[in-house]
Scaffold this active site. Sequence first.
Site, PDB file in Angstrom:
ATOM      1  N   LYS A  41       0.794  -1.200   0.079  1.00 51.95           N
ATOM      2  CA  LYS A  41       0.085  -0.100   0.052  1.00 51.95           C
ATOM      3  C   LYS A  41       0.898   1.313   0.063  1.00 51.95           C
ATOM      4  CE  LYS A  41      -3.970  -1.896   2.175  1.00 51.95           C
ATOM      5  NZ  LYS A  41      -4.681  -2.000   3.330  1.00 51.95           N
TER       6      LYS A  41
ATOM      7  N   HIS B 202       2.353   6.822   2.974  1.00 57.47           N
ATOM      8  CA  HIS B 202       1.951   8.096   2.878  1.00 57.47           C
ATOM      9  C   HIS B 202       2.663   9.267   3.882  1.00 57.47           C
ATOM     10  CE1 HIS B 202      -0.292   7.073   6.505  1.00 57.47           C
ATOM     11  NE2 HIS B 202      -0.864   6.248   5.879  1.00 57.47           N
TER      12      HIS B 202
ATOM     13  N   HIS C  73       3.354   8.078   7.434  1.00 55.02           N
ATOM     14  CA  HIS C  73       4.293   6.947   7.864  1.00 55.02           C
ATOM     15  C   HIS C  73       5.768   7.815   7.701  1.00 55.02           C
ATOM     16  CE1 HIS C  73       1.308   4.197   5.887  1.00 55.02           C
ATOM     17  NE2 HIS C  73       1.429   3.616   7.201  1.00 55.02           N
TER      18      HIS C  73
HETATM   19  N1  ARG Z   1       0.551  -0.141   9.725  1.00 54.43           N
HETATM   20  C1  ARG Z   1      -0.296   0.790  10.592  1.00 54.43           C
HETATM   21  C2  ARG Z   1      -0.745   1.918   9.544  1.00 54.43           C
HETATM   22  O1  ARG Z   1      -0.331   2.189   8.638  1.00 54.43           O
HETATM   23  C3  ARG Z   1       0.380   1.397  11.622  1.00 54.43           C
HETATM   24  C4  ARG Z   1       0.847   0.403  12.676  1.00 54.43           C
HETATM   25  C5  ARG Z   1       0.943   1.265  14.090  1.00 54.43           C
HETATM   26  N2  ARG Z   1       1.233   0.510  15.067  1.00 54.43           N
HETATM   27  C6  ARG Z   1       0.541  -0.474  15.712  1.00 54.43           C
HETATM   28  N3  ARG Z   1       1.172  -1.203  16.521  1.00 54.43           N
HETATM   29  N4  ARG Z   1      -0.625  -0.589  15.588  1.00 54.43           N
HETATM   30  O2  ARG Z   1      -1.770   2.458   9.813  1.00 54.43           O
END
Ligand code: ARG
Length: 576
Positions: free
Chosen positions: A136, A139, A142
Amino acid sequence: MACYFRRAIAEQVSRAVGVSSEKILHHIHAIPVHRKRESRDFQLHLKSLLNDPLDAASYQEKTEILTDKFISDSTISEFELARGVLTFTVNRPLLVKKVLHKIRHDGSRYGFTSELLSDVPKGLTLVEYSSPNISKKFHVGHLRSTIIGNFIANLKKAVGNEVIRVNYLGDWGLQFGLLGAGFSKFGCEEKLKSNALQHLFEVYVKVNAEADKDEEMKQSAYEFMKKLESGHPQALSLWTHFRGLSIEEYSKVYKRLGVQFDEYSGESFYIEKSQDVLNLLQNKNILTITKDGTGVVDLTENRDMSAYSTVMRSDRTSLYITRDIAAAIDRMEKYNFDEMVYVTDKSQQKHFQNLFKILKMLGKDKVNHCHHVMFGRVQGMQTRRGDVVFLEDVLDEARARMLQNMAKTETSKPIEDPADTAEKIGVAALIIQDFKGQLQSDYRFNWDEALQSCGDTGVFLQYTHARLQSLLTLWSTREEEDFNVSCLQEPTAIATVKHLLRYDEVIQKTLKELQPRYMVAYLMGLGHLANVAHNALHVKGSSQEVAHARLYLFNTIRVVLSSGMKLLGITPVDKM
Ligand code: ARG
């Protein structure tokens, strides 16, 4: 250094009013330097000396005693009590000598070894940040998580914690079903090898579009996902392949950003453990099965289900939060950390509140040491390719724009690797633009603004660092030699020294609130003072003694500037 003077002040005040100097110490603050007017060096609010802040009689008494008893000595040259605030000016030559010697002695550890930070709890801190979703978009959120998490990890480490940096990848879910089902049709092994992230994203977009129209494609995506969930070897091997190549690629891009991780974890690690979580919830009687067969946890005190969290699909598979519960428990057991920090945008606030609540219901007390550091949204970060899709695009854009700017400036000196320098400056620009405000606030990103060479930008900091470095290289002096303090008594020199003195307080505040903006503001102040000093305190044409003292000062500025920049995640450049 600041501690020496704080201690001297605390001891005298303590002798006068009979409050322990340890108690006083933490209330003495260096007064920030003003550009226009000269100010005193330290202040102490009289109120902080009272046990009961409302005790007017004792206040009056302390005021009188202090005015009577406080005397100037060889360290404190002036003292004043006005409107309940004690202010102090310290001996000028001593100030210059103590501060510069301390920086010279501590080097890049200066500030972090301060007494002010001695009661900061030290232990193992786990910082989880970046955490993109494979195939994905990467963005801007991140990107923010990456640089903010890196800054927090650097800071925790610098004040003496052991730090584990974890990247928790979004490496599970229907996107892999789609990839698995559609790769044979849209994928290309060669493209995958040359740029995995880009190619997986392309395939994902195509399969997704197809699945929207074609029921069969959708079905096979579900089937592939089912196969993955049940551990089908072929499906798993394709998934491992995608994941491995993506991580390889991510690490390369993170490296450009100066970021690294101790561990690439991910949601996929917790598929089985999520089932244990569900059993645990069931055993503790906190799992309710709804009439559609999903599993939920009631989050309310009086158990009226007005707030709940879904933790299980009707086919018993896990959700995002279930995997997070499993991951948190696993980390508690595996690392026995003292504190854990999650860094994500504020849209996940509720998610983390629920997560922490459920962990508490499960009796996991470590949750009291888990924090969610959240940040606001960024608008307007566009690259030539449009919206940000890959981290690489942002870095390329920053580098390209910076190279262009460098080519335009005539003063740019020839440098060996202009692209590398441009990249480091570009990254500094991104970081400073991002760290200038309160993390929780949304902001609008603007390349031109971020890349300006004057004003409060990362380019300005880099420029200042490079300017100091080239001055020091040009006049390489014998640094080990002491300097004559009487050569550094100009108001500009004193103001700079006073600013350097305050570094530990800024670290303390930055740490307490986990907000980089305090450090950014401090470094901007230092940068401006450095440039004023550079223009006023000439090395060329000065006597050897004066030149040496000035270079000594410039070197300490460079040390602190570089230390602060590195803390924020910036690699200072020596030439630009
Ligand atoms: N992969 C998730 C996202 O892009 C963020 C993860 C954040 N960390 C967690 N432990 N939930 O939205």
